[in-house]
Write a protein that holds these residues in place. Structure first.
Motif, mmCIF file in Angstrom:
data_model
loop_
_atom_site.group_PDB
_atom_site.id
_atom_site.type_symbol
_atom_site.label_atom_id
_atom_site.label_comp_id
_atom_site.label_asym_id
_atom_site.label_seq_id
_atom_site.Cartn_x
_atom_site.Cartn_y
_atom_site.Cartn_z
ATOM 1 N N ILE A 9 -23.439 -30.064 -7.071
ATOM 2 C CA ILE A 9 -22.733 -28.875 -7.547
ATOM 3 C C ILE A 9 -22.255 -29.153 -8.970
ATOM 4 O O ILE A 9 -21.645 -30.187 -9.238
ATOM 5 N N ARG A 10 -22.542 -28.236 -9.852
ATOM 6 C CA ARG A 10 -22.063 -28.300 -11.232
ATOM 7 C C ARG A 10 -21.276 -27.019 -11.487
ATOM 8 O O ARG A 10 -21.657 -25.951 -11.028
ATOM 9 N N GLU A 12 -33.537 -19.626 -6.759
ATOM 10 C CA GLU A 12 -33.295 -18.794 -5.582
ATOM 11 C C GLU A 12 -31.857 -18.900 -5.094
ATOM 12 O O GLU A 12 -31.236 -17.911 -4.729
ATOM 13 N N ILE A 13 -31.326 -20.105 -5.093
ATOM 14 C CA ILE A 13 -29.949 -20.294 -4.625
ATOM 15 C C ILE A 13 -28.971 -19.634 -5.592
ATOM 16 O O ILE A 13 -28.048 -18.944 -5.169
ATOM 17 N N THR A 14 -29.189 -19.822 -6.882
ATOM 18 C CA THR A 14 -28.317 -19.213 -7.882
ATOM 19 C C THR A 14 -28.379 -17.689 -7.787
ATOM 20 O O THR A 14 -27.352 -17.008 -7.862
ATOM 21 N N THR A 55 -13.597 -18.468 -7.138
ATOM 22 C CA THR A 55 -14.456 -19.599 -7.470
ATOM 23 C C THR A 55 -14.426 -20.648 -6.366
ATOM 24 O O THR A 55 -15.466 -21.219 -6.024
ATOM 25 N N SER A 56 -13.262 -20.878 -5.790
ATOM 26 C CA SER A 56 -13.149 -21.858 -4.706
ATOM 27 C C SER A 56 -13.979 -21.448 -3.500
ATOM 28 O O SER A 56 -14.663 -22.286 -2.891
ATOM 29 N N THR A 57 -13.948 -20.187 -3.149
ATOM 30 C CA THR A 57 -14.717 -19.685 -2.010
ATOM 31 C C THR A 57 -16.212 -19.815 -2.285
ATOM 32 O O THR A 57 -16.986 -20.234 -1.415
ATOM 33 N N ILE A 58 -16.628 -19.477 -3.488
ATOM 34 C CA ILE A 58 -18.044 -19.589 -3.858
ATOM 35 C C ILE A 58 -18.467 -21.058 -3.857
ATOM 36 O O ILE A 58 -19.573 -21.386 -3.423
ATOM 37 N N THR A 59 -17.583 -21.947 -4.297
ATOM 38 C CA THR A 59 -17.897 -23.380 -4.292
ATOM 39 C C THR A 59 -18.080 -23.892 -2.868
ATOM 40 O O THR A 59 -19.025 -24.628 -2.578
ATOM 41 N N VAL A 60 -17.194 -23.484 -1.963
ATOM 42 C CA VAL A 60 -17.307 -23.905 -0.559
ATOM 43 C C VAL A 60 -18.619 -23.388 0.032
ATOM 44 O O VAL A 60 -19.341 -24.126 0.710
ATOM 45 N N ALA A 61 -18.952 -22.130 -0.222
ATOM 46 C CA ALA A 61 -20.204 -21.566 0.286
ATOM 47 C C ALA A 61 -21.407 -22.279 -0.322
ATOM 48 O O ALA A 61 -22.387 -22.567 0.378
ATOM 49 N N SER A 62 -21.338 -22.600 -1.609
ATOM 50 C CA SER A 62 -22.433 -23.311 -2.271
ATOM 51 C C SER A 62 -22.621 -24.699 -1.687
ATOM 52 O O SER A 62 -23.748 -25.162 -1.488
ATOM 53 N N ARG A 63 -21.514 -25.386 -1.401
ATOM 54 C CA ARG A 63 -21.616 -26.716 -0.777
ATOM 55 C C ARG A 63 -22.241 -26.619 0.610
ATOM 56 O O ARG A 63 -23.024 -27.474 1.007
ATOM 57 N N ALA A 64 -21.910 -25.568 1.358
ATOM 58 C CA ALA A 64 -22.500 -25.381 2.683
ATOM 59 C C ALA A 64 -24.005 -25.132 2.569
ATOM 60 O O ALA A 64 -24.795 -25.686 3.341
ATOM 61 N N MET A 74 -25.926 -26.117 0.071
ATOM 62 C CA MET A 74 -26.513 -27.378 -0.366
ATOM 63 C C MET A 74 -26.650 -28.355 0.803
ATOM 64 O O MET A 74 -27.691 -28.973 0.998
ATOM 65 N N PHE A 75 -25.604 -28.480 1.605
ATOM 66 C CA PHE A 75 -25.626 -29.402 2.735
ATOM 67 C C PHE A 75 -26.682 -28.979 3.757
ATOM 68 O O PHE A 75 -27.426 -29.809 4.284
ATOM 69 N N GLY A 76 -26.778 -27.672 4.024
ATOM 70 C CA GLY A 76 -27.792 -27.182 4.952
ATOM 71 C C GLY A 76 -29.202 -27.490 4.468
ATOM 72 O O GLY A 76 -30.068 -27.908 5.246
#
Length: 125
Positions: free
Chosen positions: A9-10, A34-36, A50-59, A61-63
């Motif tokens: 994540i950047r 595609e992810i972006t 931004t925090s919510t989007i970061t958490v969703a992005s990490r999920a 990425m992890f998936g």
């Protein structure tokens, strides 16, 4: 598929101060299109923090990392109209129940300039 094993994540920081998390290749810093696109159209467009989007992005990425470890090419499956099998879904759910810690990015607190097609933006590490 191996590409998804090395994502990070950047945080893209716009000239206005707005932050936007990007899922990008750890070695090159190039974001996944595609992810972006999904994050922009489905999450940011709903005015989530931004925090919510970061958490969703990490999920996300992890998936993708879990699927890569399972040798499942999700893009290939989607393009061919195939879904995950029951066993794959169960392994994915089990994977999300594991304790997982994200490593701190290298060079934390520093930033690098982003390519010119994002004027005034930089990556905060």
């Amino acid at each position: 598929m191996e590409y998804y094993e090395d994502l990070g994540i950047r945080n893209l920081v716009f000239a206005s101060g707005e932050r936007f998390p990007l899922i990008a290749a750890s070695d090159t810093g190039v974001p996944d299109f595609e992810i972006t696109f999904y994050v922009l159209t489905q999450l940011r467009s709903r005015n989530l923090s931004t925090s919510t989007i970061t958490v969703a992005s990490r999920a996300i990425m992890f998936g993708l990392q879990l699927l890569a470890q399972m040798r499942v090419d999700l893009q290939e499956r989607i393009y061919n109209g195939r879904l995950l099998e029951t066993g794959e879904l169960e392994r994915l759910v089990d994977g999300f129940s594991w304790p997982y810690e994200y490593p701190m990015p290298k060079g934390r607190g520093s930033s690098i300039e982003f390519p010119p097609y994002f004027p005034g933006a930089k990556l905060a590490l």
